[in-house]
Design a protein around this motif. Structure first.
Motif, mmCIF file in Angstrom:
data_model
loop_
_atom_site.group_PDB
_atom_site.id
_atom_site.type_symbol
_atom_site.label_atom_id
_atom_site.label_comp_id
_atom_site.label_asym_id
_atom_site.label_seq_id
_atom_site.Cartn_x
_atom_site.Cartn_y
_atom_site.Cartn_z
ATOM 1 N N SER A 228 0.848 -1.192 0.000
ATOM 2 C CA SER A 228 0.000 0.000 0.000
ATOM 3 C C SER A 228 0.882 1.240 0.000
ATOM 4 N N THR A 236 -5.662 -6.830 -1.784
ATOM 5 C CA THR A 236 -6.059 -6.081 -2.977
ATOM 6 C C THR A 236 -7.579 -5.932 -2.991
ATOM 7 N N GLY A 237 -8.082 -5.086 -3.883
ATOM 8 C CA GLY A 237 -9.528 -4.894 -3.974
ATOM 9 C C GLY A 237 -10.268 -6.191 -4.233
ATOM 10 N N TYR A 238 -9.732 -7.004 -5.137
ATOM 11 C CA TYR A 238 -10.398 -8.264 -5.462
ATOM 12 C C TYR A 238 -10.261 -9.279 -4.327
ATOM 13 N N GLN A 260 -16.937 -2.719 -7.269
ATOM 14 C CA GLN A 260 -16.367 -1.889 -6.214
ATOM 15 C C GLN A 260 -14.888 -2.201 -6.015
ATOM 16 N N ALA A 261 -14.520 -3.472 -6.165
ATOM 17 C CA ALA A 261 -13.109 -3.843 -6.074
ATOM 18 C C ALA A 261 -12.302 -3.175 -7.179
ATOM 19 N N SER A 263 -12.984 -0.400 -8.791
ATOM 20 C CA SER A 263 -12.967 1.062 -8.705
ATOM 21 C C SER A 263 -12.240 1.586 -7.477
ATOM 22 N N GLY A 264 -11.798 0.693 -6.597
ATOM 23 C CA GLY A 264 -11.147 1.122 -5.367
ATOM 24 C C GLY A 264 -12.119 1.422 -4.251
ATOM 25 N N GLY A 265 -13.376 1.065 -4.436
ATOM 26 C CA GLY A 265 -14.399 1.361 -3.445
ATOM 27 C C GLY A 265 -14.255 0.603 -2.139
ATOM 28 N N ALA A 267 -11.319 0.252 -0.602
ATOM 29 C CA ALA A 267 -10.027 0.654 -0.034
ATOM 30 C C ALA A 267 -10.176 1.575 1.172
ATOM 31 N N THR A 268 -11.407 1.976 1.495
ATOM 32 C CA THR A 268 -11.625 2.861 2.636
ATOM 33 C C THR A 268 -12.562 2.200 3.639
ATOM 34 N N SER A 568 -7.926 -6.390 6.851
ATOM 35 C CA SER A 568 -7.406 -6.145 5.498
ATOM 36 C C SER A 568 -5.889 -6.165 5.422
#
Length: 574
Positions: A228, A236-238, A260-261, A263-265, A267-268, A568
């Motif tokens: 990161s 990772t997102g996936y 969402q994975a 698009s980075g959705g 990650a927060t 995560s």
């Protein structure tokens, strides 16, 4: 020329894919043994080993504060049998018999933890292949269903745009990530080869489907992470989409979660909480609690447990299935419908019953059937309250003829109080001697004699008083008042507090905050996929405080766990 048979074209053996068995062996070498530090380990350094500066001579932390959190090593996890079944059902609409699949491995009393260390047998590989081929057969045998599944008309050509698009879309779902170009090329070549040899473009699509789902990329899910912005390893997102879906749905992520994975959705914290809330509110969201309850309460053992048919002729497959449904359903009702405190699990009068289980509980069977279940309430003043008086708990911790206060108490110590009892010495006789026929004894009396043995007294004193209040329930959970013709004394104690009977035991547990703290520890290990370590203590303290603040609501515990950094974060491979 004779056309090659389906099995002659078997993808994993004849084409370019390594079988799951070989993949598992290779991964074991690449990833180490995937073990984690068990409870009682000291804090760990970057390589996962204890650091001398953080522990004293007895192995305990030197300071008063818990050691700093360190993430567990990233790993691969094989889908559990339930996850495999659910994934196949969600993609193909076909039910797989769990007993036809390779057994799960249980570590830390959870199959999801054992999934990181299980070795897939050669027979297991064949079972997975047979299950996939059966599901694909069911879809492709129906032309309308098959055409809808493919979504276009394949031509059988080497660069068939229809097949390539089908592979990319289905592969994203099956492997929980976009396929690389070389992977699409390889699978498209399989489809083209099968279409040519079998003289059918549809057969080419069929073989591409088999290839996708017999690949290790379907059977195993990686949680290895990537660097990161701050240099730490995070999923990772996936990988996060997969972890969320298999925790909250016990199945594959849907398209929205995969989007969402991408698009980075995820990650927060805000994105994670929103995604997890959506999953929980979906019909499949009850899996978040029901699947945990099934593993936590070890309901897998019910289906294979034998009882004396002469004593318990009603112990049928329908009754055993109902025992599982009752336990899962009660957890789900309290968490989602009532949004009640988790501690109410020990004092609730709610049950989920069919005809067979209602009869066992002494309830009216009107409106029920073997496969027709309803949520009912037990009598408010009856002897049976909470999950510890459910047949699904009582029948597990019993032998073929009678219940076991020791086994019931041992489970409570381990699972509800987080104080495991060590196994007995190898030279200790575990069987209670049968009393003479002319001098019957209750189980309590037999245990009192057993505890006169010094080697037995210590551990039994921690287990038996917890289990004795449940002696009013026999080996399948029927209520009774006598044992071998003698009146039962159901008194016992919970953590030094005297209890009069099973009802009092449930009420006592329902007001004990330490039980809630232990539940946090168990759910965290289930969600994180590794056994509890000393370095998890700060995380567990924060989760416990939040759980108490929420009124011990299970749904809030789930959301707090998945949005915690520990969920995560991973450590690098050694």
């Amino acid at each position: 020329m004779k056309k090659p048979s389906w099995h002659e074209l078997r993808f994993s053996r004849e084409v370019a894919c390594v079988c799951a068995l070989a993949f598992a062996a290779a991964c074991t070498g690449a990833l180490g043994d995937n073990t984690t530090e068990g409870a009682g380990s000291s804090s760990v350094g970057g390589d996962g080993t204890p650091t001398d500066s953080d522990v004293g001579g007895d192995g305990s932390p030197t300071g008063s504060d818990p050691p700093q959190f360190q993430p567990a090593t990233g790993m691969l996890r094989r889908l559990t049998r339930t996850q495999f079944r659910n994934a196949v059902r969600d993609v193909f609409g076909v039910d797989v018999n769990l007993n036809d699949l390779d057994a799960d491995s249980w570590n830390g009393n959870f199959a999801v933890i054992g999934a990181a260390t299980v070795v897939t047998s050669e027979r297991g590989v064949e079972q997975y292949h047979a299950a996939i081929e059966g599901a694909v057969d069911a879809v492709f045998a129906d032309p309308a269903r098959r055409d809808q599944f493919i979504g276009c008309a394949p031509s059988g050509a080497e660069n068939d745009a229809c097949v390539r698009g089908f592979i990319e879309a289905l592969g994203l779902r099956a492997w929980r990530r976009p396929l690389e170009a070389a992977e699409v090329d390889r699978l498209a070549a399989v489809a083209a080869n099968a279409a040519t040899q079998l003289e059918s473009a549809v057969e080419g699509a069929r073989w591409a489907t088999v290839a996708l789902f017999t690949s290790p990329n379907f059977l195993y899910r990686p949680e290895l992470g990537a660097p990161s912005a701050d240099g730490s390893l995070r999923l990772t997102g996936y990988e996060m989409a997969s972890r969320l879906a298999f925790l909250l749905w016990n199945s594959l992520p849907d398209q929205e979660l995969l989007d969402q994975a991408a698009s980075g959705g995820l990650a927060t914290v805000e994105g994670l909480r929103a995604a997890a809330t959506r999953l929980l509110e979906a019909p499949a969201g009850r899996e978040a609690v029901g699947a945990f309850a099934e593993e936590y309460m070890r309901l897998d053992r019910i289906g294979t447990q034998a009882k004396d048919t002469g004593l318990f002729p009603e112990y049928s497959p329908a009754l055993r299935a109902a025992m599982v449904r009752d336990m899962r359903g009660t957890w789900e009702v309290l968490a989602f419908d009532d949004q009640a405190s988790a501690l109410d699990l020990f004092s609730t009068t709610k049950v989920v019953v069919n005809t067979e289980l209602a009869q066992l509980y002494g309830l009216d069977t009107a409106g029920l059937g073997s496969s027709a279940f309803e949520v009912r309430s037990l009598p408010a003043d009856g002897p049976r309250v909470g999950i510890l008086s459910k047949a699904g708990f009582l029948s597990q911790f019993a032998n073929q003829k009678e219940g076991s206060p020791t086994l019931r108490g041992k489970f409570m110590r381990d699972a509800l109080m987080c104080t495991p009892i060590p196994p007995p010495p190898g030279d200790v006789a575990l069987e209670l001697p049968e009393p003479p026929a002319d001098k019957p004894l209750t189980k309590r009396q037999r245990l009192e004699i057993h505890r006169t043995e010094p080697a037995c007294a210590g551990c039994h004193s921690y287990m038996d008083p917890l289990g004795l209040p449940l002696e009013t329930f026999d080996a399948i959970g029927r209520f009774r008042t006598t044992d071998h013709g003698l009146p039962i004394d159901p008194s016992g104690e919970f953590d030094g507090v005297p209890v009069a009977d099973a009802r009092a035991l449930g009420v006592t547990l329902s007001s004990d905050a330490s039980v809630a703290e232990c539940l946090v520890r168990k759910y965290y290990t289930y969600a994180a996929g590794h056994e509890e370590r000393d370095v998890d203590e700060r995380v567990l303290n924060a989760l416990t405080a939040s759980f108490e603040g929420s009124g011990y609501r299970l749904r809030e515990l789930v959301l707090d766990v998945v949005t915690n950094d520990a969920f995560s974060s991973v450590a690098p491979q050694p």
